[in-house]
Design a protein around this motif. Structure first.
Motif, PDB file in Angstrom:
ATOM      1  N   LEU A 104       7.788 -14.078 -36.541  1.00  0.00           N
ATOM      2  CA  LEU A 104       7.061 -15.163 -35.883  1.00  0.00           C
ATOM      3  C   LEU A 104       6.918 -16.368 -36.807  1.00  0.00           C
ATOM      4  O   LEU A 104       6.932 -17.513 -36.338  1.00  0.00           O
ATOM      5  CB  LEU A 104       5.682 -14.682 -35.433  1.00  0.00           C
ATOM      6  CG  LEU A 104       5.689 -13.724 -34.249  1.00  0.00           C
ATOM      7  CD1 LEU A 104       4.300 -13.157 -34.020  1.00  0.00           C
ATOM      8  CD2 LEU A 104       6.200 -14.420 -32.995  1.00  0.00           C
ATOM      9  N   GLY A 105       6.780 -16.135 -38.094  1.00  0.00           N
ATOM     10  CA  GLY A 105       6.684 -17.236 -39.042  1.00  0.00           C
ATOM     11  C   GLY A 105       7.961 -18.039 -39.129  1.00  0.00           C
ATOM     12  O   GLY A 105       7.938 -19.223 -39.469  1.00  0.00           O
ATOM     13  N   ARG A 106       9.072 -17.433 -38.794  1.00  0.00           N
ATOM     14  CA  ARG A 106      10.363 -18.122 -38.824  1.00  0.00           C
ATOM     15  C   ARG A 106      10.652 -18.873 -37.528  1.00  0.00           C
ATOM     16  O   ARG A 106      11.593 -19.661 -37.487  1.00  0.00           O
ATOM     17  CB  ARG A 106      11.478 -17.113 -39.096  1.00  0.00           C
ATOM     18  CG  ARG A 106      11.341 -16.476 -40.478  1.00  0.00           C
ATOM     19  CD  ARG A 106      12.402 -15.468 -40.735  1.00  0.00           C
ATOM     20  NE  ARG A 106      13.685 -16.157 -40.820  1.00  0.00           N
ATOM     21  CZ  ARG A 106      14.857 -15.548 -40.791  1.00  0.00           C
ATOM     22  NH1 ARG A 106      14.902 -14.254 -40.696  1.00  0.00           N
ATOM     23  NH2 ARG A 106      15.965 -16.234 -40.872  1.00  0.00           N
ATOM     24  N   ASP A 107       9.862 -18.619 -36.487  1.00  0.00           N
ATOM     25  CA  ASP A 107      10.097 -19.261 -35.189  1.00  0.00           C
ATOM     26  C   ASP A 107       8.778 -19.779 -34.617  1.00  0.00           C
ATOM     27  O   ASP A 107       8.055 -19.052 -33.940  1.00  0.00           O
ATOM     28  CB  ASP A 107      10.735 -18.256 -34.231  1.00  0.00           C
ATOM     29  CG  ASP A 107      11.182 -18.897 -32.924  1.00  0.00           C
ATOM     30  OD1 ASP A 107      10.868 -20.072 -32.689  1.00  0.00           O
ATOM     31  OD2 ASP A 107      11.854 -18.199 -32.151  1.00  0.00           O
ATOM     32  N   PRO A 108       8.435 -21.046 -34.881  1.00  0.00           N
ATOM     33  CA  PRO A 108       7.162 -21.584 -34.411  1.00  0.00           C
ATOM     34  C   PRO A 108       7.008 -21.564 -32.891  1.00  0.00           C
ATOM     35  O   PRO A 108       5.895 -21.409 -32.383  1.00  0.00           O
ATOM     36  CB  PRO A 108       7.161 -23.024 -34.928  1.00  0.00           C
ATOM     37  CG  PRO A 108       8.145 -23.042 -36.051  1.00  0.00           C
ATOM     38  CD  PRO A 108       9.166 -21.990 -35.711  1.00  0.00           C
TER      39      PRO A 108
ATOM     40  N   GLN B  88       5.966 -18.111 -32.004  1.00  0.00           N
ATOM     41  CA  GLN B  88       4.609 -17.929 -32.493  1.00  0.00           C
ATOM     42  C   GLN B  88       3.597 -18.562 -31.536  1.00  0.00           C
ATOM     43  O   GLN B  88       2.550 -17.979 -31.236  1.00  0.00           O
ATOM     44  CB  GLN B  88       4.476 -18.539 -33.881  1.00  0.00           C
ATOM     45  CG  GLN B  88       3.153 -18.286 -34.542  1.00  0.00           C
ATOM     46  CD  GLN B  88       3.100 -18.897 -35.925  1.00  0.00           C
ATOM     47  OE1 GLN B  88       3.695 -19.940 -36.180  1.00  0.00           O
ATOM     48  NE2 GLN B  88       2.395 -18.245 -36.819  1.00  0.00           N
ATOM     49  N   ALA B  89       3.911 -19.727 -31.018  1.00  0.00           N
ATOM     50  CA  ALA B  89       3.021 -20.394 -30.061  1.00  0.00           C
ATOM     51  C   ALA B  89       2.886 -19.587 -28.774  1.00  0.00           C
ATOM     52  O   ALA B  89       1.784 -19.476 -28.217  1.00  0.00           O
ATOM     53  CB  ALA B  89       3.542 -21.793 -29.761  1.00  0.00           C
TER      54      ALA B  89
ATOM     55  N   ALA C  23      -1.539  -4.049 -22.689  1.00  0.00           N
ATOM     56  CA  ALA C  23      -0.182  -3.617 -22.329  1.00  0.00           C
ATOM     57  C   ALA C  23       0.525  -4.661 -21.475  1.00  0.00           C
ATOM     58  O   ALA C  23       1.755  -4.689 -21.420  1.00  0.00           O
ATOM     59  CB  ALA C  23      -0.233  -2.284 -21.605  1.00  0.00           C
ATOM     60  N   ALA C  24      -0.237  -5.529 -20.831  1.00  0.00           N
ATOM     61  CA  ALA C  24       0.356  -6.565 -19.985  1.00  0.00           C
ATOM     62  C   ALA C  24       0.864  -7.760 -20.792  1.00  0.00           C
ATOM     63  O   ALA C  24       1.460  -8.669 -20.225  1.00  0.00           O
ATOM     64  CB  ALA C  24      -0.660  -7.025 -18.942  1.00  0.00           C
ATOM     65  N   LEU C  25       0.642  -7.786 -22.083  1.00  0.00           N
ATOM     66  CA  LEU C  25       1.133  -8.873 -22.929  1.00  0.00           C
ATOM     67  C   LEU C  25       2.624  -8.642 -23.191  1.00  0.00           C
ATOM     68  O   LEU C  25       3.031  -8.108 -24.215  1.00  0.00           O
ATOM     69  CB  LEU C  25       0.347  -8.933 -24.246  1.00  0.00           C
ATOM     70  CG  LEU C  25      -1.151  -9.130 -24.126  1.00  0.00           C
ATOM     71  CD1 LEU C  25      -1.808  -9.059 -25.504  1.00  0.00           C
ATOM     72  CD2 LEU C  25      -1.483 -10.443 -23.449  1.00  0.00           C
ATOM     73  N   THR C  26       3.429  -9.056 -22.256  1.00  0.00           N
ATOM     74  CA  THR C  26       4.858  -8.718 -22.299  1.00  0.00           C
ATOM     75  C   THR C  26       5.595  -9.385 -23.458  1.00  0.00           C
ATOM     76  O   THR C  26       6.402  -8.736 -24.126  1.00  0.00           O
ATOM     77  CB  THR C  26       5.544  -9.082 -20.977  1.00  0.00           C
ATOM     78  OG1 THR C  26       5.311 -10.462 -20.700  1.00  0.00           O
ATOM     79  CG2 THR C  26       5.015  -8.237 -19.837  1.00  0.00           C
ATOM     80  N   TYR C  27       5.332 -10.666 -23.711  1.00  0.00           N
ATOM     81  CA  TYR C  27       6.067 -11.341 -24.777  1.00  0.00           C
ATOM     82  C   TYR C  27       5.701 -10.760 -26.140  1.00  0.00           C
ATOM     83  O   TYR C  27       6.568 -10.536 -26.990  1.00  0.00           O
ATOM     84  CB  TYR C  27       5.814 -12.852 -24.746  1.00  0.00           C
ATOM     85  CG  TYR C  27       6.807 -13.606 -25.580  1.00  0.00           C
ATOM     86  CD1 TYR C  27       8.087 -13.859 -25.106  1.00  0.00           C
ATOM     87  CD2 TYR C  27       6.489 -14.031 -26.852  1.00  0.00           C
ATOM     88  CE1 TYR C  27       9.019 -14.531 -25.875  1.00  0.00           C
ATOM     89  CE2 TYR C  27       7.410 -14.704 -27.636  1.00  0.00           C
ATOM     90  CZ  TYR C  27       8.671 -14.953 -27.137  1.00  0.00           C
ATOM     91  OH  TYR C  27       9.594 -15.602 -27.918  1.00  0.00           O
ATOM     92  N   THR C  28       4.431 -10.480 -26.346  1.00  0.00           N
ATOM     93  CA  THR C  28       3.986  -9.879 -27.607  1.00  0.00           C
ATOM     94  C   THR C  28       4.622  -8.508 -27.794  1.00  0.00           C
ATOM     95  O   THR C  28       5.074  -8.158 -28.893  1.00  0.00           O
ATOM     96  CB  THR C  28       2.453  -9.769 -27.631  1.00  0.00           C
ATOM     97  OG1 THR C  28       1.896 -11.064 -27.448  1.00  0.00           O
ATOM     98  CG2 THR C  28       1.961  -9.186 -28.932  1.00  0.00           C
TER      99      THR C  28
END
Length: 86
Positions: free
Chosen positions: A9-13, A16-17, A37-42
């Motif tokens: 995530l630190g390499r891709d702002p 990260q957003a 569990a519904a946080l699909t992107y995370t």
């Protein structure tokens, strides 16, 4: 594994957003395990970090016995590390 996810995530702002914004959009003030569990992107970020940087992928072990170049392990000969003498 979380360290690897934070590294990615630190390499891709942009990613990260998105990960930061996802829990903010949760409709309940105190989320449960089902809401998390519904946080699909995370979940995708953590899964990708585990794929790219799996925990304990390789542990090097070298036989150390006397001045020999190899050591018997069961019915096989195991090579010793160059320069290491047991």
């Amino acid at each position: 594994m979380l360290t690897s996810a934070r590294h990615l995530l630190g390499r891709d702002p942009g990613a990260q957003a998105l990960v930061r914004e996802e829990p903010v959009q949760c409709p309940v003030p105190s989320p449960t395990a089902d809401d998390i569990a519904a946080l699909t992107y995370t979940t995708m970020v953590v899964t990708e970090a585990a794929r790219l940087y799996p925990p304990a992928t390789y542990i090097a072990r070298w036989a150390r016995r006397g001045p020999a170049r190899s050591a018997a392990v069961g019915c096989r000969q195991a090579p010793m590390s160059p320069g290491r003498r047991g």
